[in-house]
Design a protein around this motif. Structure first.
Motif, PDB file in Angstrom:
ATOM      1  N   ILE A 224       0.746  -1.164   0.003  1.00 51.33           N
ATOM      2  CA  ILE A 224      -0.080  -0.007   0.094  1.00 51.33           C
ATOM      3  C   ILE A 224       0.711   1.381   0.053  1.00 51.33           C
ATOM      4  O   ILE A 224       2.066   1.237   0.683  1.00 51.33           O
ATOM      5  CB  ILE A 224      -0.937  -0.168   1.123  1.00 51.33           C
ATOM      6  N   ALA A 225       0.479   2.393  -0.513  1.00 51.96           N
ATOM      7  CA  ALA A 225       1.216   3.539  -0.522  1.00 51.96           C
ATOM      8  C   ALA A 225       1.368   3.961   0.776  1.00 51.96           C
ATOM      9  O   ALA A 225       0.588   3.708   1.781  1.00 51.96           O
ATOM     10  CB  ALA A 225       0.531   4.683  -1.424  1.00 51.96           C
TER      11      ALA A 225
ATOM     12  N   HIS B 209      -8.488  10.196  -3.255  1.00 45.80           N
ATOM     13  CA  HIS B 209      -6.999  10.303  -2.767  1.00 45.80           C
ATOM     14  C   HIS B 209      -6.456  11.393  -2.629  1.00 45.80           C
ATOM     15  O   HIS B 209      -5.646  11.696  -1.535  1.00 45.80           O
ATOM     16  CB  HIS B 209      -6.318   9.574  -3.872  1.00 45.80           C
TER      17      HIS B 209
ATOM     18  N   ASP C 151      -8.361   7.877   8.398  1.00 43.94           N
ATOM     19  CA  ASP C 151      -9.530   6.741   8.730  1.00 43.94           C
ATOM     20  C   ASP C 151     -10.417   6.950   9.561  1.00 43.94           C
ATOM     21  O   ASP C 151     -11.056   6.162  10.093  1.00 43.94           O
ATOM     22  CB  ASP C 151      -8.568   5.559   8.903  1.00 43.94           C
TER      23      ASP C 151
ATOM     24  N   GLN D 190       5.203  -0.710   2.329  1.00 42.73           N
ATOM     25  CA  GLN D 190       4.603   0.677   1.945  1.00 42.73           C
ATOM     26  C   GLN D 190       5.524   1.100   0.802  1.00 42.73           C
ATOM     27  O   GLN D 190       6.679   0.908   0.921  1.00 42.73           O
ATOM     28  CB  GLN D 190       4.705   1.513   3.105  1.00 42.73           C
TER      29      GLN D 190
ATOM     30  N   ARG E 151       1.471   7.112   1.822  1.00 41.79           N
ATOM     31  CA  ARG E 151       0.583   8.383   2.346  1.00 41.79           C
ATOM     32  C   ARG E 151      -0.964   7.648   2.147  1.00 41.79           C
ATOM     33  O   ARG E 151      -1.863   8.539   1.983  1.00 41.79           O
ATOM     34  CB  ARG E 151       0.927   9.319   1.581  1.00 41.79           C
ATOM     35  N   SER E 152      -1.010   6.685   2.010  1.00 42.04           N
ATOM     36  CA  SER E 152      -2.640   5.943   1.943  1.00 42.04           C
ATOM     37  C   SER E 152      -3.258   6.284   3.008  1.00 42.04           C
ATOM     38  O   SER E 152      -2.982   6.464   4.280  1.00 42.04           O
ATOM     39  CB  SER E 152      -2.715   4.452   1.665  1.00 42.04           C
TER      40      SER E 152
ATOM     41  N   ALA F 207      -4.518   2.881   5.342  1.00 42.01           N
ATOM     42  CA  ALA F 207      -3.502   1.794   5.881  1.00 42.01           C
ATOM     43  C   ALA F 207      -4.010   1.482   7.104  1.00 42.01           C
ATOM     44  O   ALA F 207      -3.890   0.484   7.914  1.00 42.01           O
ATOM     45  CB  ALA F 207      -1.989   2.233   5.715  1.00 42.01           C
TER      46      ALA F 207
ATOM     47  N   PRO G  45      -0.989   2.176  -6.979  1.00 40.51           N
ATOM     48  CA  PRO G  45      -1.127   3.530  -6.970  1.00 40.51           C
ATOM     49  C   PRO G  45      -2.207   3.966  -7.950  1.00 40.51           C
ATOM     50  O   PRO G  45      -2.572   3.584  -9.112  1.00 40.51           O
ATOM     51  CB  PRO G  45      -0.016   4.086  -8.156  1.00 40.51           C
ATOM     52  N   HIS G  46      -3.043   4.893  -7.284  1.00 37.88           N
ATOM     53  CA  HIS G  46      -4.534   5.289  -8.351  1.00 37.88           C
ATOM     54  C   HIS G  46      -4.058   5.743  -9.703  1.00 37.88           C
ATOM     55  O   HIS G  46      -5.113   5.853 -10.348  1.00 37.88           O
ATOM     56  CB  HIS G  46      -5.173   6.516  -7.526  1.00 37.88           C
TER      57      HIS G  46
ATOM     58  N   ARG H 131      -9.495  -1.629  -4.807  1.00 39.98           N
ATOM     59  CA  ARG H 131      -9.941  -0.269  -5.508  1.00 39.98           C
ATOM     60  C   ARG H 131      -9.491  -0.151  -7.021  1.00 39.98           C
ATOM     61  O   ARG H 131      -9.940   0.695  -7.412  1.00 39.98           O
ATOM     62  CB  ARG H 131      -9.280   0.695  -4.797  1.00 39.98           C
TER      63      ARG H 131
ATOM     64  N   GLU I 165      -3.163  -2.415  -3.211  1.00 41.36           N
ATOM     65  CA  GLU I 165      -3.779  -1.226  -3.437  1.00 41.36           C
ATOM     66  C   GLU I 165      -2.731  -0.407  -4.247  1.00 41.36           C
ATOM     67  O   GLU I 165      -1.908  -0.039  -4.072  1.00 41.36           O
ATOM     68  CB  GLU I 165      -4.024  -0.396  -2.115  1.00 41.36           C
TER      69      GLU I 165
END
Length: 625
Positions: A85-86, A264, A532, A110, A88-89, A92, A137-138, A163, A135
């Motif tokens: 996962i990123a 995001h 979150d 990460q 800076r998500s 997380a 990168p978008h 996602r 997840e």
């Protein structure tokens, strides 16, 4: 109400029923349909809740019969899961919390770039890896990451994309098509026919789906001009805001509403600020709906209507799919049977959407009244000046009928240590541009702000923090004792803070009559809510604060006994912007006693920086007769 909320509530209801029924291990339970009637719940809700308790071992099933197994959970069989996962998500922390609750050993990997993300797959391609959740990168195209995920699947390692969907890859993703439909339907119900879409690059699968859904809605509903209004942003900063402002002046001039994809990037606070500078009011001039419900959207000004996807539900579904794939490893190489689970959106209505058309403004002299007491707004657009004047001209209950002769200024001349209108002054790098020195009347309280036109003319007391340590080449204080020497019914402080952290206590005001401690006010900054965080409880949690960062990117609210005081900064070498100071009211529980002094203490080990501009006392009401 979202599915995730229903499931959580149902489980808690069923647990409470079991605890209150004085059951012994081995006692048979009523059927799910009988329980549903007894507890006033839908059968499918009881079924899901019972499945959760069966998984935990609280309940066991023998054929069609259900039995109570006991309140103590048996030792759960854990499985390990690797989450890529990123760094800076926003999501997380939610994964970590839920994994802990479900007894899953979660290992975080990460990444800072697409290349970093792919490198993790090579390290995870081992027989010891039980399951991988990814997840992507978008903005990363699917063909760049799909082969790495397929390679894991071909080696019988369960892998799930979160996602973003890819052919032959198990995935759990939001239904963006339905989200666009909800947004457009909501706007049309409120009378909006002309809309514009602001979204991320169509290189991403989510971007492609949103744009495709937008254009198909044009065909279905006959919104021909709306379909042409599509704009793409990168990181939601100044260039993007300038681009959308130019479009609103150009080929989007007829648009009365915007739909913004914002799962995001925190683009919306910057956009609202840009619209305010342009003199456009939300929702009176332009309605705004966001696809994605980041927590800060509940506290912008105004709060933003969102099309929300239940993130905890999505994560719970992902973990459930992971367990299923682990049990059925033999199916992983059959790409045609890869599961795709779509999470449905729901609408959260807030103040950023309303019927189009101007909101009538009372024909009062608010702006002229304001200009006499607060010159920094004199040159702003009339609508914004009137809105700000309305905020500033409100009065605390104690000040509503107080004659100005009852107010006395507390002399801060020996304590001010930073100028207001120079770089490296005020609370950090940027100045408090165009905030005039001298007299201001804010919330019914006259304040006198010191300072002048030279750098050495200081106008604020700035306190020590990890972000600010010196002022005028001197160490900033972490404790000050300020003489008052007056009887007062209340003390009012005009102040601001910077480098704010979420619900973080960072300073305290204490009031004394000699050695007797009369009272104290801890300062708690609101800051940004955690990514979150639960948006449903944000406004309740926010009332624990009583000040907010001066920068307008942060969500600004009024608090009990602490109100926002907006400042519109004029055209200078710095971009036009509005910022926020706050006033604070402390009511003296012993109004007959002389307040000898107040102490201001700060936690110098925290980044939040306090700046005090003025303090005013309100004399007790004179005795009648």
């Amino acid at each position: 109400m979202s599915y995730g909320v229903i499931l959580s509530d149902s489980v808690q209801t069923l647990r409470r029923w079991l605890e209150s029924s004085n059951l012994s291990p081995g006692n048979r339970l009523p059927s799910e349909r009988v329980l549903a009637r007894e507890l006033g719940m839908k059968h499918n809700a009881i079924n899901r809740a019972m499945s959760r308790l069966l998984g935990e071992g609280v309940v066991r099933r023998d054929g069609y019969k259900l039995f109570y197994a006991g309140a103590e959970k048996p030792q759960q069989s854990r499985f390990a899961c690797d989450l890529v996962i990123a760094r800076r998500s926003f999501f997380a922390k939610g994964y970590t919390k839920l994994a802990r609750e479900l007894g899953i050993e979660l290992r975080l990997h990460q990444y800072d770039s697409g290349g970093d993300a792919l490198s993790h797959f090579y390290h995870l391609d081992t027989p010891e890896t039980e399951c991988v959740i990814f997840e992507p990168p978008h903005l990363m195209p699917v063909p760049l990451w799909e082969p790495a995920v397929r390679k894991l699947l071909s080696h019988d390692i369960p892998a799930i994309s979160a996602r973003q969907a890819a052919p032959g890859v198990p995935c759990v993703d939001p239904d963006y098509t339905r989200a666009v439909e909800l947004a457009v339907s909501h706007l049309r119900e409120n009378g909006h026919q002309e809309m514009g879409l602001l979204t991320i690059s169509p290189r991403s699968e989510s971007g492609k789906e949103i744009v495709s859904a937008w254009k198909s809605l044009r065909l279905q509903k006959g919104l021909s001009s709306t379909a042409r209004r599509v704009a793409y942003y990168s990181d939601g900063r100044e260039d993007d805001i300038q681009m959308i402002m130019e479009k609103l002046d150009g080929d989007w001039k007829g648009a009365s509403s915007l739909v913004i994809y914002s799962e995001h990037d925190p683009i919306v606070p910057h956009l609202l600020e840009g619209l305010a500078r342009k003199g456009l009011r939300v929702p009176q001039d332009l309605a705004v709906v966001c696809i994605g419900d980041l927590p800060h959207l509940a506290a912008t000004n105004p709060p933003v209507t969102t099309i929300s996807f239940d993130a905890p539900l999505m994560q719970e579904v992902i973990f459930g799919l992971a367990q299923r794939l682990i049990r059925r490893r033999q199916d992983l190489r059959n790409h045609s049977s890869a599961a795709r689970i779509r999470v449905q959106p729901h609408l959260i209505r807030r103040a950023s959407t309303d019927a189009p058309g101007p909101m009538p403004i009372q024909a009062t002299s608010a702006s002229s009244r304001f200009s006499a007491s607060s010159p920094e707004l004199a040159s702003t657009p009339s609508d914004m000046a009137a809105d700000f004047a309305q905020l500033l001209n409100r009065r605390y209950p104690l000040t509503s009928n107080a004659n100005e002769s009852r107010f006395e200024q507390i002399d801060l001349g020996n304590f001010v240590n930073r100028p207001l209108n120079f770089r490296k002054g005020w609370l950090g790098d940027l100045p408090l541009t165009n905030f005039a020195t001298g007299r201001h009347k804010i919330h019914g309280v006259p304040f006198v702000v010191l300072g002048g036109h030279a750098r050495e003319d200081c106008g604020a007391i700035v306190f020590r923090s990890t972000s600010n340590k010196t002022g005028n080449s001197r160490a900033l204080p972490s404790l000050l004792r300020i003489p008052i020497g007056k009887s007062a019914q209340a003390i009012y402080v005009l102040h601001g803070c910077g480098y704010s952290r979420y619900l973080s206590p960072f300073a305290q005001y204490d009031f004394y009559a000699g050695r007797k401690h009369l009272g104290s006010v801890p300062l708690v900054s609101l800051g940004y809510p955690p990514p979150d965080g639960d948006t449903r409880n944000f406004e309740k949690e926010a009332m624990k604060a009583n000040i907010q960062d001066w920068w307008s990117d942060f969500p600004h609210l009024d608090f009990p006994h602490a109100w926002r005081a907006p400042v519109m900064e004029g055209k200078t070498e710095y971009p036009d912007r509005n910022v926020y100071l706050y006033t604070l009211e402390w009511k003296n529980p012993f109004p007959g006693r002389t307040i000898t002094h107040m102490e201001i203490t700060v936690d110098a080990e925290k980044p939040t920086t306090l700046g005090v501009l003025a303090i005013s006392s309100l004399k007790p009401e004179p005795a009648h007769g």
